[in-house]
Each structure stands twice: as C-alpha cells, then as structure tokens.
Write a protein that holds these residues in place. Structure first.
Motif, PDB file in Angstrom:
ATOM      1  N   GLN A 196       4.902   6.552  -4.937  1.00 51.49           N
ATOM      2  CA  GLN A 196       3.902   6.699  -5.996  1.00 51.49           C
ATOM      3  C   GLN A 196       2.640   5.891  -5.691  1.00 51.49           C
ATOM      4  OE1 GLN A 196       7.017   5.530  -8.957  1.00 51.49           O
ATOM      5  NE2 GLN A 196       5.910   6.936 -10.299  1.00 51.49           N
ATOM      6  N   TRP A 197       1.457   6.543  -5.839  1.00 54.98           N
ATOM      7  CA  TRP A 197       0.226   5.750  -5.714  1.00 54.98           C
ATOM      8  C   TRP A 197      -0.002   4.977  -7.004  1.00 54.98           C
ATOM      9  CZ3 TRP A 197      -3.196   6.761  -9.476  1.00 54.98           C
ATOM     10  CH2 TRP A 197      -3.532   8.055  -9.862  1.00 54.98           C
ATOM     11  N   PRO A 198      -0.818   3.921  -7.033  1.00 57.02           N
ATOM     12  CA  PRO A 198      -1.515   3.372  -5.875  1.00 57.02           C
ATOM     13  C   PRO A 198      -0.556   2.683  -4.915  1.00 57.02           C
ATOM     14  CG  PRO A 198      -1.897   1.977  -7.797  1.00 57.02           C
ATOM     15  CD  PRO A 198      -1.180   3.208  -8.275  1.00 57.02           C
ATOM     16  N   CYS A 199      -0.824   2.877  -3.608  1.00 56.54           N
ATOM     17  CA  CYS A 199      -0.026   2.244  -2.564  1.00 56.54           C
ATOM     18  C   CYS A 199      -1.027   1.616  -1.596  1.00 56.54           C
ATOM     19  CB  CYS A 199       0.844   3.290  -1.871  1.00 56.54           C
ATOM     20  SG  CYS A 199       1.852   2.624  -0.535  1.00 56.54           S
ATOM     21  N   ASP A 200      -1.131   0.312  -1.646  1.00 52.66           N
ATOM     22  CA  ASP A 200      -2.100  -0.387  -0.799  1.00 52.66           C
ATOM     23  C   ASP A 200      -1.478  -1.702  -0.342  1.00 52.66           C
ATOM     24  OD1 ASP A 200      -2.116  -1.988  -3.052  1.00 52.66           O
ATOM     25  OD2 ASP A 200      -4.061  -1.306  -3.769  1.00 52.66           O
ATOM     26  N   ALA A 201      -2.293  -2.590   0.229  1.00 50.77           N
ATOM     27  CA  ALA A 201      -1.760  -3.838   0.779  1.00 50.77           C
ATOM     28  C   ALA A 201      -1.032  -4.649  -0.303  1.00 50.77           C
ATOM     29  CB  ALA A 201      -2.897  -4.653   1.386  1.00 50.77           C
ATOM     30  N   ASP A 202      -1.553  -4.585  -1.534  1.00 54.73           N
ATOM     31  CA  ASP A 202      -0.918  -5.345  -2.620  1.00 54.73           C
ATOM     32  C   ASP A 202       0.325  -4.643  -3.180  1.00 54.73           C
ATOM     33  OD1 ASP A 202      -2.869  -7.229  -2.389  1.00 54.73           O
ATOM     34  OD2 ASP A 202      -4.137  -6.356  -3.961  1.00 54.73           O
ATOM     35  N   HIS A 203       0.409  -3.336  -2.986  1.00 56.66           N
ATOM     36  CA  HIS A 203       1.549  -2.567  -3.504  1.00 56.66           C
ATOM     37  C   HIS A 203       2.108  -1.700  -2.379  1.00 56.66           C
ATOM     38  CE1 HIS A 203      -1.514  -3.135  -6.685  1.00 56.66           C
ATOM     39  NE2 HIS A 203      -0.488  -3.459  -7.443  1.00 56.66           N
ATOM     40  N   PRO A 204       2.709  -2.334  -1.365  1.00 56.77           N
ATOM     41  CA  PRO A 204       3.123  -1.566  -0.178  1.00 56.77           C
ATOM     42  C   PRO A 204       4.223  -0.552  -0.471  1.00 56.77           C
ATOM     43  CG  PRO A 204       3.930  -3.833  -0.075  1.00 56.77           C
ATOM     44  CD  PRO A 204       3.001  -3.766  -1.245  1.00 56.77           C
ATOM     45  N   ASP A 205       4.967  -0.740  -1.571  1.00 53.06           N
ATOM     46  CA  ASP A 205       6.017   0.221  -1.918  1.00 53.06           C
ATOM     47  C   ASP A 205       5.558   1.225  -2.968  1.00 53.06           C
ATOM     48  OD1 ASP A 205       7.857  -0.987  -0.194  1.00 53.06           O
ATOM     49  OD2 ASP A 205       8.282  -2.534  -1.701  1.00 53.06           O
ATOM     50  N   GLY A 206       4.281   1.225  -3.273  1.00 56.54           N
ATOM     51  CA  GLY A 206       3.781   2.100  -4.318  1.00 56.54           C
ATOM     52  C   GLY A 206       3.881   1.421  -5.682  1.00 56.54           C
ATOM     53  N   THR A 207       3.568   2.186  -6.734  1.00 55.15           N
ATOM     54  CA  THR A 207       3.457   1.612  -8.076  1.00 55.15           C
ATOM     55  C   THR A 207       4.156   2.524  -9.065  1.00 55.15           C
ATOM     56  OG1 THR A 207       1.305   0.721  -7.444  1.00 55.15           O
ATOM     57  CG2 THR A 207       1.812   0.777  -9.803  1.00 55.15           C
ATOM     58  N   GLU A 208       5.169   1.987  -9.717  1.00 54.90           N
ATOM     59  CA  GLU A 208       5.955   2.830 -10.611  1.00 54.90           C
ATOM     60  C   GLU A 208       5.182   3.192 -11.871  1.00 54.90           C
ATOM     61  OE1 GLU A 208       9.664   1.061 -11.812  1.00 54.90           O
ATOM     62  OE2 GLU A 208      10.601   3.052 -11.973  1.00 54.90           O
ATOM     63  N   ARG A 209       4.594   2.180 -12.517  1.00 54.37           N
ATOM     64  CA  ARG A 209       3.874   2.420 -13.778  1.00 54.37           C
ATOM     65  C   ARG A 209       2.473   1.830 -13.705  1.00 54.37           C
ATOM     66  NH1 ARG A 209       8.800   0.653 -14.919  1.00 54.37           N
ATOM     67  NH2 ARG A 209      10.150   2.325 -15.676  1.00 54.37           N
ATOM     68  N   LEU A 210       1.536   2.507 -14.317  1.00 53.97           N
ATOM     69  CA  LEU A 210       0.203   1.924 -14.485  1.00 53.97           C
ATOM     70  C   LEU A 210       0.187   1.102 -15.779  1.00 53.97           C
ATOM     71  CD1 LEU A 210      -2.139   4.943 -13.579  1.00 53.97           C
ATOM     72  CD2 LEU A 210      -1.044   3.285 -12.050  1.00 53.97           C
ATOM     73  N   TYR A 211      -0.800   0.259 -15.910  1.00 55.87           N
ATOM     74  CA  TYR A 211      -1.082  -0.467 -17.156  1.00 55.87           C
ATOM     75  C   TYR A 211       0.092  -1.361 -17.590  1.00 55.87           C
ATOM     76  CZ  TYR A 211      -4.533   3.229 -16.917  1.00 55.87           C
ATOM     77  OH  TYR A 211      -5.495   4.091 -16.477  1.00 55.87           O
ATOM     78  N   THR A 212       0.764  -1.987 -16.587  1.00 53.24           N
ATOM     79  CA  THR A 212       1.834  -2.929 -16.923  1.00 53.24           C
ATOM     80  C   THR A 212       1.259  -4.253 -17.394  1.00 53.24           C
ATOM     81  OG1 THR A 212       1.860  -3.546 -14.592  1.00 53.24           O
ATOM     82  CG2 THR A 212       3.503  -1.938 -15.316  1.00 53.24           C
TER      83      THR A 212
END
Lengths: 820, 160
Positions: A574-590
C-alpha cells in the motif's frame, strides 16, 4: 470445506470464519483447464476495483487458468467469479489484431504506420489551425499506471490540452472529490484490513457482494465468526448486503443527502460526538450542526419514504459503534447530490472520531480496477501526484520535473471533465477525440446523443481497444491493443495496494500494449522539452514507472520506496511507500490530517451545491492549520422526478457476473450464461398493482429513449425500476445501436446530468414509464437468481448455475509467512 | 415608505427577477447541462429569499406583490443588465447570459449588504436574521457564475 464447487451458483464460496482482530484465514481458489502448467505468472484482477492478486497459468504460450495468491494482503488466496473465468476473454476470436482506418465510410484493415500517420497528421493540422483546445483524450479505468502517467505527460506537456479524462469520471470521480472536500486531498483513508477489526460496518449505496465479491467474502467470514460486526445497509435494492444487515434503509432514489443529514442530526442530538477528536482535527463543526438542526428523522422520512424509526435505529447503530468502518459506492456516487452525500459519510466518520485506527475508517470505493491510477497519475485531468492546479508552486514542480516552461502546462482553469469534453465535441470545438480502453457508445448517458456525436463528420475519433466495440465501429482509426496478461505494468486498487502485473503471453496479431502505442505517438509527434531532449524519456514499463516515482516523490501517493522487484517479492504493497515507510502504509490519518494545509492540499474545495470553486484566500481563512473540513450540504429535490407521464423512478446498476459494457465478460462463456440478456427489475408490490408478472415483455421509456426486456419481479422498493447497464449492441444485429427489436442499452434512457462538484454523471436518478408489450410466455427474465436480482418468489425462475464448466477448486491453507 | 422598507422592496423585486432570469436562462440553455441544472437549483434559493422577504415585510405592514409584472420588469432588468455589460459582437451567448446573471446577483448582494448594515445600526434582529440567512446564498450564486465563466471562457473564446 468442499474441494470443488460451482462458482457461478455460489459466487462467494465456502466460509473460513474468523474473529475480530484475527488475520483473515487463507483460502486458495483455482480454476485450471486441461492438464499441466508451464509457469505461473503473477498479476492481479482487472475486472473490478478490489485488486485480487492471482497467478496466471501458462501452457504452450497460452493462458490456461488462474489461482489466487495466498500470500497477498488483499484476497488471501480467494478469487471471485470474474477473476476465475474472465481470462478467457483474451482468447475471443474477434480480438482486434490489425489497425483499422475508415475509407469511404468503411473501416478497412491497415497497418501501424498508416494508422499512426493519420493520427499524427490530424493532430499536427489541428494544433496549427485550432490550437490544443481542439484535441481531447478520453481514457479508461483499466490501463496501467505506466500508461496513464505517459498519457498525462503527453496531454498536459506535449499537446498542452486541458481536455483529458478517464471513464473513471463515471465511477470514481465522486470518491476522489469527496476526499478532496473533506481531507484537502485524494487518498483512501482506510484499509481492507479494517474489516478484520470493525464492530460496525455501514455500506452506503454499496452492493459489495456484487461489486467487490472477495471483500464481501471477508465480511461473510467475519459474520460467520465470533463477535461479528453489525451491518447498516443503505440501498434501494434487496442486495445480498441488505439481507445480512441489522438495519436496511431503502430510500427513494435521489434523497441520500436528506437521509444522511438525518443520521447526522441524530448523532448531534444524542451527543454521540467525539468532541475531543472534532476539536483537534476538524473545522466546521458548528456549521454542520446548524445545517442538520432541522433534519429530523421525521423530516427525512417524508422525503426518503423510509420509516423515521428505522432512521433512528440506523443512527443508534452508528452511535453505539466502537470501531466503525463505512464504505460508499455508486448508489451515492451516481446519484443526485453525489459529492454532497459522500461528504456527509466522511462527516459521520469524523464526528464519531472513527478514523486512522484499526477498524475505524472510511472507504470511498472505486468502481474500476485501475481508477486509483487515473486519479494519482492525472489521467483524469487532475495534475499528477495530487497536485493543485491553482497552486502555482505545484505547477512549477511539474514543469521542473518535465523540464518544460510553466506556461506549457495548462493551468488557467480546472481540467475538462468527460461529459464536458463530449459537449465540446458536440459543439465542434473539440475535433479530435482519442478514446482508449472504453466504450462511451454504451456507457455514457443518453446514447442517441452520444452515437450522433461520435458519427459526426467534424469529429475525428481514434479508438484504442481489444474488440470491435460499439465505439470502435464508429471510429475513424482503430488501434488494436494488448490487454492484461499480454503486457507488463502496475496498478493500484481501492485501498492503495499496488500490484505488479507481468506479461504472461504474447498479444494476438499486431496488437500492441497501450504504453507502446502512446510512446510511438510521442515519438512521431516529436515532443521535446526546453532543452530539445525528448519530452518522454522512457521506452518501456519500467522506465515509465521510474518516471512516475520521481513525480510522486514527496506527495501523498509516494511510490519512491517501491520497485518491480519489491512488488514481485512481496505481492501487494500500500502507498505511500517511501524511505520512512518502506513496507507501505496501512492507514492514512493515523496521527491527524496530513495533506489539508493550504500549501500542500490538492484542492481548495468547491461549493457542494453549485460546484463553484472556493478561492485560495477563503480556504486559508477557513482551514489555516490543515484540518479535516466538515462541510454541511442542504438537500435539494432531484432534477428529474416522477410525473403523470413518467410515474416510476428509474435507476441503473451492475450485476456480479459482468463488468462495464460486457466487452470482456460477454465473451466469457460462464459469465455470459449467468446473465445473458437485458432485463428490467420491479418490486413485487408495484408489479401486483400494475398487473405485471415475471417474464412479461416490457418497455421502459424516458424522454431520452427506451429499452425492451423481460421483467424480473424482486423485493425492490415500491415505485422504482432497475436496469442493468452492461448490455449494448455488439452482439446484436444493430452492432452499434438499436435495431428493429428496439433498445437494449440502459443508457438509452438515462439523463444527461452530472454532479456539479465531482462532474460524475447521474445514472441513478431518473423517471420512467413502464409498458407491457406482451405477457409472459413461461420464460422468466434472464436475470441471475444469486444476487440482488433474485426473484421475490423463488419458484419464479430456475436457480442460476454454471454447471461443470464453472467448477473451481477452493482449499483452506495455513497462513504463509506474515506479510504487511 | 421608510428607506429600509425601500431596500426590502428593491431586494424582493431583485430576488424575484433573478429567479426568473435563472429559470429563463436554464430554459434557453438546456444543452449546457450543468448550467441548466444548477441554474434551476439556485433559482429556488432566490424564490425562497423573496418569500422570506415578503413575510418579514408583511409583519411590518409592508405588503409586497406576490409576483412581478413579468413583461415590464424583465424588459427593465434586461435593459439594466445590458447597460452594465458592454457586449462585444459575437460574444458567445452562454457567456453573455452568465455575465448578466452575475451582475444581477451582484446587485442583490449589495442590497443584502445594505439591509444587514441597516439592521445592525438599527438593532433590528429580525432583519439581521433575514440577511444572515439569505445573503450567503446570493454570494454562492456570484461565485458559481464566476466559476463557470472562468471554466468555459477559454474553450468558448479560443477553440470554437
């Protein structure tokens, strides 16, 4: 669990029950023909928006079956009926295999050089004579990310036109717009895994059982397990979702805002409000509370024709939820006041403080498989990377990225939505329309008008498709395209999960991947950047993906941490997937709202009634700290309501077994047989009052046109007719339109009207007249019995089954190594 | 009639006129689908404003006509709009219409502003409530016509 079952007769298969917070158990579904498989090639489903991961079986250079991917987060091995059988459409014997060009009124076989030469000559001539505003692009919801991004760069920086949209305008535009209105930016807040955690699930105009059958399997497995969630369903039809819901509200169509305002009224009245969340993360609560102050359940009951007590019960269910997941789809998006209603669902979620935690979130769903990519890549006309066309800095970023002058990217006004593109074509100011992977001659409203417009001499149409569709048959140039399984690319589903789809087999004949066609056009047009280098510097899918990654960097849909290798290894991420979230991002607005600040937001918003732009200055004053915006909306009566001449409400929609205009599913034996012909649905009470019965041949007419079909009597609400929208003319004598047997496509009847905010056409708000042409002759309506089309009297029609050809394997498996 | 009553009367007439103009324009431009439908929706606002103004006025013994003398007043207003909006030859009809509607809404907006200011100066809560309820919708009519002009003008003026 049975090993092998008829998946036409039992679309959702057997249960693997699980409890709250537990991982969804694996069940691997397989459909294989013949014996022996040379290799399995990873891909994902392209026949709905769920993004089910699967492997394609290849034998002797041909696709011979599919199996679900057990390690994938989206489906944990399961496949729906369209996933299991849909691949056979690749083998249809009427695939387009050579380019066609129109000569003396007839489409004739040609070659790529000639066809592309014609397109390029026409483009050049129009650019010289009339400027970029004379050229429009209307694309799909089924191409890949790499293709959309390439198309967006061609249209915006190559041609320099504002006229670029996808048929996602018909299915997902309201989802995007509702997210922009509330959160300042597109981006799905929740995750499918929230089904695992929620204790209450509210589905608004979302027949999940038929539109996302695999996600519905997840819900069914929760319902079969310990501590199941409570369901609220808002839908005028007796859907499988309604059957499993604790509260089912079936409002008159066109009244969603009244109903939702009454739900909000009750939440405010009973103070089921998370004031701490509202204070910390939102603006606009006072206005919202004032806006719904007079919207009592009794008031809404009169408008919606739903008992006030049921509205109160629904509000209690929402108010008692401790982990509330809401989903929204076409019953809201394609109905009157689409965005205003979708935004009220966001508002319910926010005032309850149900966001960014397990089980708490909203899924503004997509209709089509790759709709998310049209949105993020800008093939829907928005600027790529959820950039704001009114924010000069965002345009400067793109100009730098593409190495072009800022002025070359049109940003003097909003992008032109599909319906307005067709209006400009009708008026003659758009003179070249390039249609890729979609079939407006069946899918747009008011088809008589659309056919006339596509036939007009002044409009040069290029159609890029797999089959001789109704639209292709009206084109000036037809380009044969490769499809899923025959080309490589990525796409992103409705919960931001990116999958890599790899080429498994060669395309037929001279058919080419859409990306190859677009790159060829860019090369022939010789688009250059400000230094004279080619504007499009990539030559293959991987190059396009990498170019997109650079474009997405630092934006909400950041892909910089992804790669084809990573996707191949992990399956969906799941995006966003970047240097800070190398495994992707399950939920937005946590951790609060992240993309609504005036400098970063995608949109300053619009007036929910008029569609008027909110100015930057107003937005800065309203929302200086970038919180979620609670926007109230007043209810307006539908634009077309019942009258003496047209006494019934009319809505259109889909069935489980078909996708879009049946271009693929109509060419798949199992799916075609399950729903082979057009039908009309009416409720049992309404049928009795009118002396009508199952199987009667009827005509449904509106001021725009009429269709003829057999009548199915269901448990539909009174005063309403339903037409499935999939059926067109390619498999009838008329080929492109009605023959002597009369209209078959639901869109003969639909109204040309769209939501002024999202610009999504309203397929679900019209009024019609019903006439019986002939009494039943013992043949029931050709509608499935397994779905919302089930007959009210089970004996009225034989059950829908698929027979031996529809048998597929299902097998529970231990969960593979944990994946994110 | 005192000056505030004169504003009420003018505003009542202005809202009825805008309602009529919106409905007439919606009828003239059926093929401009978004304009057609939103014009019809926003005409409803003006009709409601006129009703509320008349109710407030009646409570002050000012009895406003239920409706306008259509022919005469439409002529007058068309004239006013024409005077305000110099039209180059060949300006697309839809843009002319939007301009006239925008100017008519502006006129109403200014009268709402006068009424609100008078209400505050005169501590007249009832009048202030009326203006607070209606004026925001007039401003939305203004923003809407402006947005449509901004959106449609490029194509209608350069690509036809």
């Amino acid at each position: 669990m049975r090993e092998r079952i008829d998946r036409i007769a039992e679309p959702w298969g057997d249960r693997t029950p699980y409890g709250p917070g537990q991982p969804w158990p694996v069940r691997r579904d397989t459909h294989l023909t013949g014996t022996g498989v040379d290799r399995w090639v990873p891909t994902a489903s392209l026949l709905h928006s769920n993004g089910d991961a699967m492997d394609v079986a290849v034998r002797d250079g041909r696709i011979v079956g599919v199996r679900g991917r057990a390690d994938d987060r989206v489906n944990r091995g399961r496949l729906g009926p369209k996933d299991l059988f849909g691949w056979q459409a690749n083998h249809a014997d009427d695939r387009l295999t050579v380019p066609l060009v129109r000569r003396n009124g007839r489409l004739e076989e040609s070659d790529w050089d000639t066809a592309m030469g014609l397109v390029v000559d026409r483009t050049r001539h129009l650019l010289d004579a009339h400027g970029p505003g004379s050229i429009g692009f209307y694309t799909s919801g089924q191409l890949f990310l790499e293709e959309y991004y390439t198309l967006a760069v061609i249209a915006r920086a190559g041609i320099g036109t504002n006229h670029l949209d996808g048929n996602t305008r018909l299915c997902t535009a309201t989802a995007a717009e509702a997210l922009k209105e509330t959160f300042g930016c597109d981006g799905q807040p929740a995750s499918y895994t929230d089904v695992d955690h929620c204790d209450t699930l509210a589905l608004y105009g979302h027949n999940m059982a038929e539109t996302q059958p695999v996600l519905w399997m997840r819900v069914l497995d929760r319902l079969a397990g310990p501590t199941p969630p409570r369901l609220l369903c808002v839908d005028p039809r007796p859907t499988p979702v309604a059957a499993r819901s604790e509260v089912h509200l079936a409002p008159r169509i066109g009244t969603n805002v009244a109903l939702l305002n009454a739900l909000l009224h009750e939440l405010v009245r009973t103070d089921r409000i998370d004031h701490a969340y509202v204070d910390a993360h939102t603006v606009g609560y006072e206005e919202l509370a004032a806006g719904v102050a007079r919207c009592t359940p009794a008031w809404a009951a009169r408008i919606c024709d739903v008992p006030a007590r049921e509205i109160e019960r629904a509000a209690e269910l929402l108010g008692e939820a401790r982990a509330l997941l809401s989903t929204v789809l076409q019953g809201v998006y394609q109905s009157h006041q689409a965005t205003a209603a979708a935004v009220q669902v966001n508002n319910i979620q926010l005032v309850r403080g149900m966001l960014g935690r397990p089980g708490c979130g909203v899924l503004q769903m997509n209709g089509q498989p790759t709709a998310e990519n049209t949105r993020e890549c800008g093939a829907d006309g928005d600027l790529p990377g959820f950039r704001n066309w009114e924010n000069e800095q965002h345009v400067v970023e793109l100009a730098k990225l593409w190495n072009v002058d800022v002025d070359r990217i049109p940003h003097h006004g909003p992008p032109t939505p599909a319906m307005q593109i067709f209006r400009y074509a009708e008026q003659g100011s758009i003179k070249l329309l390039w249609i890729s992977g979609t079939n407006p001659a069946v899918s747009l409203p008011e088809l008589a008008r659309i056919r006339e417009l596509l036939r007009s001499e002044g409009l040069f149409t290029v159609v890029q498709d797999l089959y001789p569709t109704e639209t292709a048959l009206l084109a000036d140039v037809v380009l044969p395209a490769a499809t899923w399984g025959e080309k490589t690319g990525t796409f992103t589903n409705a919960d931001r999960t990116v999958h890599l789809c790899e080429q498994a087999v060669e395309p037929p004949g001279q058919a080419r991947p859409d990306l190859a066609i677009l790159l060829d056009y860019a090369r022939r047009m010789d688009f250059r950047d400000r230094d004279g280098a080619p504007l499009i510097g990539w030559h293959d899918p991987r190059g396009a993906f990498e170019a997109w990654q650079r474009c997405s960097a630092g934006r909400p849909c950041d892909y910089t941490g992804l790669s084809y290798e990573l996707l191949r290894e992990r399956g969906g991420v799941q995006w966003p997937c970047d240097a800070d979230h190398p495994d992707g991002t399950e939920r937005l607005y946590t951790d609060g709202i992240s993309w609504a600040a005036p400098d970063t937001c995608e949109s300053y918003g619009r007036d929910l009634v008029t569609g008027a732009s909110v100015s930057e200055t107003e937005y800065r004053a309203l929302n200086p700290h970038g919180k979620a915006v609670l926007k109230a909306a007043e209810y307006l009566p539908p634009h077309e309501d019942v009258s003496d001449d047209y006494p019934l409400q009319l809505t259109t929609g889909r069935t489980l077994y078909h996708f879009h205009t049946r271009t693929k599913t109509g060419r798949v034996p199992q799916l075609d047989a399950a729903a082979p012909e057009m039908w009309v649905e009416i409720g049992a009470g309404e049928a009795r009052r009118r002396g009508l019965g199952e199987g009667d041949l009827v005509e449904v007419a509106t001021p725009r046109g009429a269709v003829r079909a057999r009548l199915r009597v269901t448990a539909l609400r009174d005063g309403l007719l339903f037409l499935p929208f999939h059926y067109g003319y390619w498999d009838t004598p008329g080929r492109t339109g009605p023959g002597p047997e009369g209209g078959r496509a639901a869109n003969e009847t639909t109204v040309t009207d769209w939501d002024p905010v999202s610009k999504q056409p309203l397929y679900k708000t019209a009024a019609a007249r019903l006439t019986r042409l002939a009494p039943a002759d013992g043949t029931p309506a050709p509608a499935p019995t397994t779905t919302a089309s089930a007959p009210a009297d089970p004996a009225a029609a034989p059950p829908t089954t698929g027979g031996p050809a529809a048998l597929a394997d299902q097998r529970p498996e231990p969960a593979p190594e944990a994946t994110p | 009639m005192n000056p505030v009553e004169a504003v009420l009367r003018t505003l009542h007439d202005g809202e009825l006129a805008l309602r009529d103009d919106l409905l007439a324009a919606a009828g003239d431009h059926r093929a401009e689908h978004e304009f057609h439908h939103v014009a019809t929706d926003t005409a409803r606002w003006s009709a409601e404003h006129a009703r509320l103004i008349a109710a407030t006025a009646a409570a002050r013994d000012l009895h406003l006509p239920a409706d306008r003398d259509p022919a005469a007043l439409t002529r007058l207003r068309r004239k006013a709009a024409e005077d305000l909006a110099p039209r180059p030859d060949g300006l697309p009809d839809l843009l002319e219409t939007l301009t006239a509607l925008h100017l008519a809404a502006t006129r109403n907006s200014l009268h709402w502003e006068m009424l609100a200011q008078a209400a505050q100066a005169g501590r007249d809560g009832e009048l202030l409530d009326l203006a607070s309820r209606c004026h925001p919708q007039t401003l939305r009519q203004l923003r809407w016509t402006n947005t449509l002009i901004k959106t449609l003008a490029p194509q209608l003026l350069t690509a036809s």
